[in-house]
Each structure stands twice: as structure tokens, then as C-alpha cells.
Motif scaffolding. Structure first.
Motif, PDB file in Angstrom:
ATOM      1  N   PRO A 191       0.793  -1.231   0.000  1.00 20.50           N
ATOM      2  CA  PRO A 191       0.000   0.000   0.000  1.00 20.50           C
ATOM      3  C   PRO A 191       0.825   1.281   0.000  1.00 20.50           C
ATOM      4  O   PRO A 191       0.256   2.379   0.040  1.00 20.50           O
ATOM      5  N   GLY A 192       2.138   1.174  -0.040  1.00 25.70           N
ATOM      6  CA  GLY A 192       2.997   2.334   0.158  1.00 25.70           C
ATOM      7  C   GLY A 192       3.284   3.135  -1.094  1.00 25.70           C
ATOM      8  O   GLY A 192       2.674   2.948  -2.147  1.00 25.70           O
ATOM      9  N   HIS A 193       4.260   4.028  -0.972  1.00 30.03           N
ATOM     10  CA  HIS A 193       4.730   4.850  -2.087  1.00 30.03           C
ATOM     11  C   HIS A 193       5.863   4.074  -2.759  1.00 30.03           C
ATOM     12  O   HIS A 193       7.046   4.319  -2.505  1.00 30.03           O
ATOM     13  N   SER A 194       5.465   3.145  -3.619  1.00 30.75           N
ATOM     14  CA  SER A 194       6.397   2.134  -4.123  1.00 30.75           C
ATOM     15  C   SER A 194       7.204   2.633  -5.314  1.00 30.75           C
ATOM     16  O   SER A 194       6.734   3.447  -6.115  1.00 30.75           O
ATOM     17  N   SER A 195       8.405   2.100  -5.434  1.00 33.60           N
ATOM     18  CA  SER A 195       9.311   2.474  -6.515  1.00 33.60           C
ATOM     19  C   SER A 195       9.620   1.302  -7.434  1.00 33.60           C
ATOM     20  O   SER A 195       9.701   1.479  -8.659  1.00 33.60           O
ATOM     21  N   ALA A 196       9.802   0.104  -6.897  1.00 36.18           N
ATOM     22  CA  ALA A 196      10.252  -1.016  -7.722  1.00 36.18           C
ATOM     23  C   ALA A 196      10.056  -2.321  -6.965  1.00 36.18           C
ATOM     24  O   ALA A 196       9.699  -2.336  -5.786  1.00 36.18           O
ATOM     25  N   SER A 197      10.322  -3.437  -7.655  1.00 39.03           N
ATOM     26  CA  SER A 197      10.351  -4.753  -7.016  1.00 39.03           C
ATOM     27  C   SER A 197      11.457  -5.581  -7.650  1.00 39.03           C
ATOM     28  O   SER A 197      11.763  -5.428  -8.835  1.00 39.03           O
ATOM     29  N   VAL A 198      12.064  -6.437  -6.850  1.00 39.14           N
ATOM     30  CA  VAL A 198      13.047  -7.401  -7.345  1.00 39.14           C
ATOM     31  C   VAL A 198      12.641  -8.777  -6.833  1.00 39.14           C
ATOM     32  O   VAL A 198      12.201  -8.925  -5.690  1.00 39.14           O
ATOM     33  N   TRP A 199      12.786  -9.779  -7.692  1.00 38.20           N
ATOM     34  CA  TRP A 199      12.297 -11.122  -7.398  1.00 38.20           C
ATOM     35  C   TRP A 199      13.436 -12.130  -7.437  1.00 38.20           C
ATOM     36  O   TRP A 199      14.364 -12.019  -8.245  1.00 38.20           O
ATOM     37  N   MET A 208       9.224 -18.113  -6.985  1.00 41.01           N
ATOM     38  CA  MET A 208       9.684 -16.734  -6.977  1.00 41.01           C
ATOM     39  C   MET A 208       9.085 -15.944  -5.807  1.00 41.01           C
ATOM     40  O   MET A 208       7.864 -15.880  -5.639  1.00 41.01           O
ATOM     41  N   ASP A 209       9.970 -15.328  -5.028  1.00 43.31           N
ATOM     42  CA  ASP A 209       9.588 -14.457  -3.930  1.00 43.31           C
ATOM     43  C   ASP A 209       9.848 -13.003  -4.336  1.00 43.31           C
ATOM     44  O   ASP A 209      10.588 -12.729  -5.270  1.00 43.31           O
ATOM     45  N   CYS A 210       9.237 -12.067  -3.626  1.00 41.86           N
ATOM     46  CA  CYS A 210       9.253 -10.661  -4.040  1.00 41.86           C
ATOM     47  C   CYS A 210       9.741  -9.752  -2.916  1.00 41.86           C
ATOM     48  O   CYS A 210       9.259  -9.854  -1.775  1.00 41.86           O
ATOM     49  N   TYR A 211      10.680  -8.876  -3.246  1.00 41.41           N
ATOM     50  CA  TYR A 211      11.040  -7.777  -2.340  1.00 41.41           C
ATOM     51  C   TYR A 211      10.514  -6.498  -2.968  1.00 41.41           C
ATOM     52  O   TYR A 211      10.963  -6.073  -4.038  1.00 41.41           O
ATOM     53  N   SER A 212       9.515  -5.892  -2.315  1.00 41.69           N
ATOM     54  CA  SER A 212       8.830  -4.717  -2.832  1.00 41.69           C
ATOM     55  C   SER A 212       9.334  -3.484  -2.101  1.00 41.69           C
ATOM     56  O   SER A 212       9.277  -3.409  -0.867  1.00 41.69           O
ATOM     57  N   LEU A 213       9.816  -2.495  -2.871  1.00 39.85           N
ATOM     58  CA  LEU A 213      10.477  -1.326  -2.303  1.00 39.85           C
ATOM     59  C   LEU A 213       9.555  -0.123  -2.260  1.00 39.85           C
ATOM     60  O   LEU A 213       8.783   0.121  -3.191  1.00 39.85           O
ATOM     61  N   ASN A 214       9.690   0.643  -1.179  1.00 39.67           N
ATOM     62  CA  ASN A 214       8.981   1.915  -1.028  1.00 39.67           C
ATOM     63  C   ASN A 214       9.995   3.039  -0.865  1.00 39.67           C
ATOM     64  O   ASN A 214      10.928   2.931  -0.061  1.00 39.67           O
ATOM     65  N   PHE A 215       9.792   4.103  -1.626  1.00 42.45           N
ATOM     66  CA  PHE A 215      10.705   5.244  -1.503  1.00 42.45           C
ATOM     67  C   PHE A 215      10.276   6.201  -0.410  1.00 42.45           C
ATOM     68  O   PHE A 215      11.100   6.871   0.215  1.00 42.45           O
ATOM     69  N   GLY A 216       8.989   6.290  -0.127  1.00 45.79           N
ATOM     70  CA  GLY A 216       8.535   7.326   0.776  1.00 45.79           C
ATOM     71  C   GLY A 216       8.265   8.606   0.005  1.00 45.79           C
ATOM     72  O   GLY A 216       7.862   8.574  -1.162  1.00 45.79           O
ATOM     73  N   MET A 217       8.513   9.747   0.622  1.00 46.42           N
ATOM     74  CA  MET A 217       8.175  11.030   0.000  1.00 46.42           C
ATOM     75  C   MET A 217       9.259  12.056   0.279  1.00 46.42           C
ATOM     76  O   MET A 217       9.830  12.105   1.379  1.00 46.42           O
ATOM     77  N   VAL A 218       9.527  12.907  -0.721  1.00 42.86           N
ATOM     78  CA  VAL A 218      10.443  14.030  -0.574  1.00 42.86           C
ATOM     79  C   VAL A 218       9.831  15.239  -1.260  1.00 42.86           C
ATOM     80  O   VAL A 218       9.334  15.139  -2.385  1.00 42.86           O
ATOM     81  N   ASP A 219       9.848  16.367  -0.591  1.00 43.24           N
ATOM     82  CA  ASP A 219       9.460  17.633  -1.201  1.00 43.24           C
ATOM     83  C   ASP A 219      10.754  18.382  -1.510  1.00 43.24           C
ATOM     84  O   ASP A 219      11.401  18.927  -0.619  1.00 43.24           O
ATOM     85  N   GLU A 220      11.134  18.359  -2.781  1.00 45.40           N
ATOM     86  CA  GLU A 220      12.382  18.993  -3.192  1.00 45.40           C
ATOM     87  C   GLU A 220      12.357  20.507  -2.950  1.00 45.40           C
ATOM     88  O   GLU A 220      13.396  21.148  -2.835  1.00 45.40           O
ATOM     89  N   TYR A 221      11.164  21.083  -2.886  1.00 47.51           N
ATOM     90  CA  TYR A 221      11.050  22.531  -2.742  1.00 47.51           C
ATOM     91  C   TYR A 221      11.303  22.965  -1.300  1.00 47.51           C
ATOM     92  O   TYR A 221      12.016  23.935  -1.045  1.00 47.51           O
ATOM     93  N   THR A 222      10.717  22.236  -0.349  1.00 48.36           N
ATOM     94  CA  THR A 222      10.856  22.615   1.064  1.00 48.36           C
ATOM     95  C   THR A 222      11.939  21.827   1.788  1.00 48.36           C
ATOM     96  O   THR A 222      12.303  22.170   2.913  1.00 48.36           O
ATOM     97  N   GLY A 223      12.424  20.738   1.167  1.00 51.34           N
ATOM     98  CA  GLY A 223      13.441  19.926   1.815  1.00 51.34           C
ATOM     99  C   GLY A 223      12.916  19.036   2.906  1.00 51.34           C
ATOM    100  O   GLY A 223      13.650  18.641   3.823  1.00 51.34           O
TER     101      GLY A 223
END
Length: 629
Positions: A191-199, A208-223
Motif C-alpha cells: 500500500p505504500g509509495h512504491s518504486s520497484a520490485s526485485v524477485w 519466486m519471492d518478491c522484495y517490494s520497495l517503497n521510496f517514501g516522499m520528498v518535497d524537493e522545494y521545502t526539503g
């Protein structure tokens, strides 16, 4: 000197120079320039991504292209004349523009086999508008022989109200060329802010098993930033008989969250508190920006994961896990072979802060173990495997000493000379960064004898440096000629397909290996299995197959070897069962299809001996039994 003699000498000199390799832009002729991934952005978008897979099993690779969108809305707001998003009045028509640019489109492009592609998204059931799909991975998760499609969806970057702003990932099962959404049945809906998966088959049980990646969030404007935990899904097989495998969340058991904190329940992600990104001027220029101490220097990872790679770095036959983390250290987890992992970032000397965005693995120094690349905002890292630790050798070998925003990284032998070269996709990350250029570092070997490899950036010479914001990239032999071509996805223009001319230019010999797991086996493409090519000069080349790699990428599942001018003695495949299969009489410039050979049956000597003893006891007691009867 007579002219004819001069021409002869020049001709002989040219004949001694190895044939080169080049890349040809074939985008316009391929039909891929018509793909619309969403609103073009100069700096805001994280996508598109690229995933190669033969979904229709016709022998050539098709490509899935993910979305491009303004994840913050800040670039759109600036184009509309506002300093901040909050300045746009509620109900104003500019709010509609903000909403429109907050999603993009994904497409499945079928390879027609003649160098052209056609959009089949609607007819097969994948690819759509108004999506925030960043990563896509082709993988045969149900073991029926065809590739299925897992989509990593990002959602909205809402740092004020983060919970529920992520978008659920999707698993599409391939049913003979059409797709069925089986996310609910598989329980793979991160359910997260996902970026990619590697199996990979991390538990060596054949699926096949899955590692699902979440990046989270960044506001480049406010840091401001919020980090988020990842999820390890174990394939538990089809327990309820509906034909669809179910997955369990094993992140807590394995302790591979990609950060120091963890959620309370399975199948959830933990979104952390809002943190301030600090712009620094460090001794290490690969940490241009950093999260607060205690997070940026945690060996467990920053919790902002862009990419990962499964690779058996300790050579024990089990897949280990390296996670590229932004604004901190990138953790390395070694597989304990019992479902758990040990965090080895510090013991393996990888506790160097960076801004990790891409990751890949290969034996770049031909010493029999897998090395790693990590792309950064700043000089990249080349992690050389020393057996019991890693050394970071990028500075020693001259790879990318400039302050570039490096996204994708891939090892591959583009010129077929027998050693692995190194590619980096480069682009802007915010409005304060100028245009940047891709890099392709040619491996020249240890020229000066100092014990380090020497590399030369040939991207400008080959025409692939560009000036666009290259995001996702992936490698594939789309034209089936034996060398690897590059698909680049950009945020500020259409995708680009670059055809490698190494084979037709006669750069060197090649071998393409396609692995086929046993019938009804789940690892049908040999993902994670090692292939070793033994050459006549006693050089040993080693690579493995991947499902998900680089940054927002999923490359050709086949394994490609450049051979230079050498012949092949034999090939070995080390399957996930641990069994080593040897193939003799392999031809140069050929495609080698390897059907998995099952290990020979092991004789159970204990049962054999017990049977002999039982028989002896019966014979001994037989006269007594006869008298009693």
C-alpha cells in the motif's frame, strides 16, 4: 614510399585495430516515439520506467513502459506562475491542471519482430491512464512458464497527510497473452509509495519471492522527507487450489525493512515523521544531501529505497540482498539459509553514506564473485567483492568523479570484448540542477598494472550521452542478434531505443544463454541462477539472471556474454537446487537454451542398511517362528 605500399601498410594497421561497437537511435522507425507516458517535466517526475518481457511467448521481447507525472505538483504550479502549490485558490481552474499532471499513462508495446512495436494495452488488459506506476517487473510468479507483470505504484506525495496517499501495487497474471488482476488473491498489494520490485527464490524452495520497495516522499522545494519501510513477500504456493499462489509477509522474520523502524502489522508499511533534508558540503561528495544523524548513518538503511538487487555475494548458493538507499547508507543483508538475514553493512565495510538510486551486480573483475554498482547524486560507488568484505573502488578506477544525478546503473559487455562495462543513466532531480549527461564506462582492464581496472567514458563517442533527464533504463536483445540494446525512458521527451551494432560490426564473439526451469517448476527462467562460461584461455566469465534490476527497470532475463576472440571450453549452470549442470560443445555466436537437469537421486544408505538388517533378523528368527507355528 610508393602510394600502393602506403595504402597497404595503412590497411594492415587498420586490420590490427579491434572492430568497434556503436549505438544507433532506432526510436522513430520503431514506433515507440508515439508513446505518451504523461506530462513532460524538466525535473519533477520520477518516471517512466522500462520492463522487457516476452508476454506472448513468440520469441521476441515486448516492453512495458510506466508513467511520467509531476509527483509533487510544484513544477506544474511554477509553470502556472505560482511560487507554491498552496497559492492556487480552491476551486480555481489551475487546480484541474495540477490534478491532470499528478498522474500519467502506462503502455504495453508488443514487439512485432521486424523492429517495430504496437500498443496492445487495451486488448490484453494492462497499461492505462491516470496511474502513478513507477516500476514494473516481469516474472513467472505462478510457475506456468509465461511471464506475469507486477506493478509498483507510487500514489501522491502528500507529506502533510501521508497515510493513505500511497497507491496499492498490482499483480497481473498472464493467461495466454491476456492479463487478470490477482492482487487480492496473492496479497501482493503493497500500500505504500512504491518504486520497484526485485524477485528471486531467496528460500531455495523453487518458486519466486518478491522484495517490494517503497521510496517514501520528498518535497524537493521545502526539503522535507518521510521515509517508509519495504516488504518481503514469500511465495507460499497455491494453498487453496484456485490456481493462484498466495504470499506471506516475511519482512519481520527476515528483518529486511530497509530502515531501523518497522510497522506493527504484516502487509503494512511504516511511514515515518517529517524530517528535514540537510544540504551539506561533505568530504564525501556523494552525500550532497542528508537526513538527520541516526538515520543517514544507520547501517539498516535510510528507509528511502529506490532499488535493490538479489545476488549471492558470499558464494554459498543462497541469494543475498543489497538495497540502494537515498540520503544514507545502503544496507547489505546476508542470507542465513533459514528464512532470516544478517545485516552486514558494517562487517562487510559498506557503511559509507551515499544517495543510492540504482543497483546491479556482476563479476566485473573476473575473480569468481559478484561485485556491485550503486548510483548516487554525486560520484557513484563501485563495490568490489573481496570475499569477506567490499572495497569501494570508484575513485581508483575513475568512474564518474563529477557531481551528477545518477539514476540507473547496469553492468554489461556492450562491445563483446569479454569484460563487463558500466552504464549510468543521468538526469536532474530539482530545479536547481543543470542539464546532465549519461555515462557508459568501457572496461579497459588493468592497463597500468596498479591492481585496479581502468575505465573510459565513451558515451559521447557512441552518441548516447544525451542531454535529457534519463530515468528508467533497461537492457534487452530486442532484435535477437546477440548483443544488448538500451531502452531509455525520459521525463522530458519520449522514450528512446538504441540498437547495439556490436555483432554486425564484428566487435567480438558472443553467447546468449536462456535458462528453462523444470516442467511445472516455478523458477521457469532460472532467475538468480549463476552461469559460468569457461573459455579456452582458462578465463571464467560469470553472470546471473535477474527479475528487476537497475533503476525502475526489468531487463532481458537471458544472460549475455562477450567472448572477444576466445572459444568456449564448456558452460556450467548452478541451479537454485545447488546442482551444477555442465554443457559441452557450445558454439561461439550462438543462443544456448539450457533445460534444467535435475540432480541424480541420492541413495538413502541408512534406509538400505536398515532393510538389510531387518532381512537378516527375519532369516535368523525364521526357524524359531517355524517351530512355534
Amino acid at each position: 614510399m610508393r602510394p600502393t605500399l602506403a595504402y597497404l601498410l595503412v590497411g594492415l594497421l587498420l586490420a590490427c585495430i579491434p572492430a568497434g561497437a556503436d549505438f544507433e537511435d532506432v526510436t522513430a522507425d520503431s514506433g515507440l516515439d508515439s508513446v505518451d507516458s504523461g506530462p513532460m517535466t524538466i525535473w519533477a517526475s520520477y518516471g517512466p520506467g522500462v520492463a522487457w518481457g516476452d508476454y506472448d511467448q513468440d520469441g521476441d521481447l515486448d516492453v512495458f513502459l510506466t508513467a511520467r507525472f509531476d509527483h509533487l505538483g510544484q513544477e506544474t504550479a511554477e509553470l502556472l506562475g505560482y511560487q507554491q502549490i498552496s497559492e492556487i485558490p480552491e476551486g480555481h481552474s489551475d487546480q484541474e491542471a495540477l490534478l491532470t499532471n499528478s498522474t500519467g499513462q502506462s503502455h504495453l508495446m508488443e514487439n512485432l519482430g521486424d523492429g517495430t512495436f504496437v500498443d496492445v494495452s487495451d486488448q490484453v488488459g494492462v497499461g492505462s491512464s491516470n496511474v502513478t506506476t513507477l516500476g514494473a517487473t516481469w516474472v513467472d510468479f505462478d510457475g506456468d512458464g509465461d511471464v506475469d507483470l507486477y506493478l509498483s505504484n507510487y500514489g501522491r506525495a502528500d507529506l502533510i497527510n501521508p497515510y493513505g496517499s500511497g497507491e496499492t501495487n498490482q499483480m497481473f497474471m498472464n493467461n495466454n497473452g491476456t492479463f487478470q488482476d490477482v492482487t487480492t488473491e496473492t496479497r501482493l498489494g503493497n500500500p505504500g509509495h512504491s518504486s520497484a520490485s526485485v524477485w528471486a527464490d531467496y528460500d531455495n524452495d523453487g518458486d519466486m519471492d518478491c522484495y517490494s520497495l517503497n521510496f517514501g516522499m520528498v518535497d524537493e522545494y521545502t526539503g522535507q522527507a518521510r521515509r517508509e519501510s519495504n516488504i518481503l513477500y514469500r511465495n507460499d504456493g497455491d494453498s487453496n487450489g484456485d490456481g493462484i499462489p498466495e504470499f506471506s509477509d516475511q519482512t519481520a522474520e527476515a528483518d529486511v525493512f530497509g530502515q531501523s523502524d518497522s510497522p506493527s502489522n504484516d502487509f503494512e508499511t511504516l511511514i515515518g515523521p517529517s524530517l528535514q533534508i540537510t544540504v551539506t558540503a561533505p568530504a564525501n561528495p556523494s552525500t550532497q544531501v542528508s537526513l538527520p544523524p541516526g538515520i543517514s548513518n544507520s547501517p539498516e538503511g535510510s528507509g528511502m529505497s529506490w532499488a535493490a538487487v538479489w545476488a549471492d555475494v558470499d558464494g554459498d548458493g543462497w541469494q543475498d540482498l543489497f538495497v540502494a538507499s537515498d540520503f544514507g547508507m545502503s544496507p547489505l543483508y546476508l542470507n542465513n539459509r533459514d528464512g532470516t538475514f544478517d545485516l552486514m553493512t558494517v562487517p562487510m565495510s559498506m557503511d559509507i553514506q551515499g544517495t543510492g538510486m540504482g543497483a546491479h551486480a556482476a563479476d566485473i573483475d573476473s575473480d569468481g564473485d559478484l561485485d556491485l554498482c550503486q548510483s548516487n547524486f554525486g560520484p557513484n560507488y563501485l563495490w568490489i567483492n573481496q570475499g569477506d568484505s567490499f572495497s569501494e573502488d570508484a575513485g581508483e578506477v575513475g568512474i564518474n568523479t563529477n557531481i551528477l544525478v545518477n539514476w540507473d546503473c547496469h553492468f554489461f559487455d556492450y562491445d563483446l570484448d569479454g569484460d563487463m562495462d558500466l552504464w549510468f543513466g543521468v538526469g536532474r532531480i530539482n530545479q536547481y540542477i543543470s542539464n546532465q549527461y549519461n555515462s557508459l564506462y568501457r572496461n579497459d582492464g588493468d592497463i597500468d598494472g596498479d591492481g585496479f581496472l581502468d575505465f573510459t567514458d565513451v558515451s559521447t563517442e557512441l552518441g548516447i550521452a544525451g542531454s535529457n533527464k534519463t530515468m528508467g533504463a533497461a537492457l534487452a536483445d530486442y532484435d535477437n542478434d546477440g548483443d544488448l540494446d538500451i531502452m531509455m525512458a525520459h521525463s522530458d521527451r519520449s522514450v528512446m531505443l538504441w540498437r547495439n551494432t556490436a555483432v554486425e560490426d564484428g566487435s567480438g564473439g558472443w553467447l546468449k544463454v536462456r535458462l528453462h526451469g523444470v516442467e511445472n517448476g516455478s523458477n521457469s527462467h532460472g532467475i538468480g541462477c549463476l552461469v559460468k562460461v569457461f573459455l579456452e584461455d582458462e578465463t571464467i566469465l560469470m553472470q546471473q539472471a535477474y527479475a528487476g534490476d537497475g533503476f525502475l527497470g526489468s531487463s532481458d532475463p537471458a544472460i549475455f556474454f562477450g567472448l572477444g576472440d576466445q572459444s568456449i571450453d564448456h558452460v556450467e549452470v548452478i541451479w537454485s537446487t545447488g546442482y551444477t549442470q555442465t554443457i559441452e560443445d557450445v558454439q561461439v555466436n550462438s543462443v544456448l537454451d539450457v533445460e534444467e537437469e535435475l540432480p541424480p537421486a541420492v541413495t538413502d544408505f541408512s534406509a538400505y542398511i536398515l532393510g538389510i538388517m531387518s532381512l537378516g533378523l527375519i532369516l535368523l528368527l525364521w526357524p524359531l517362528l517355524q517351530r512355534n507355528s
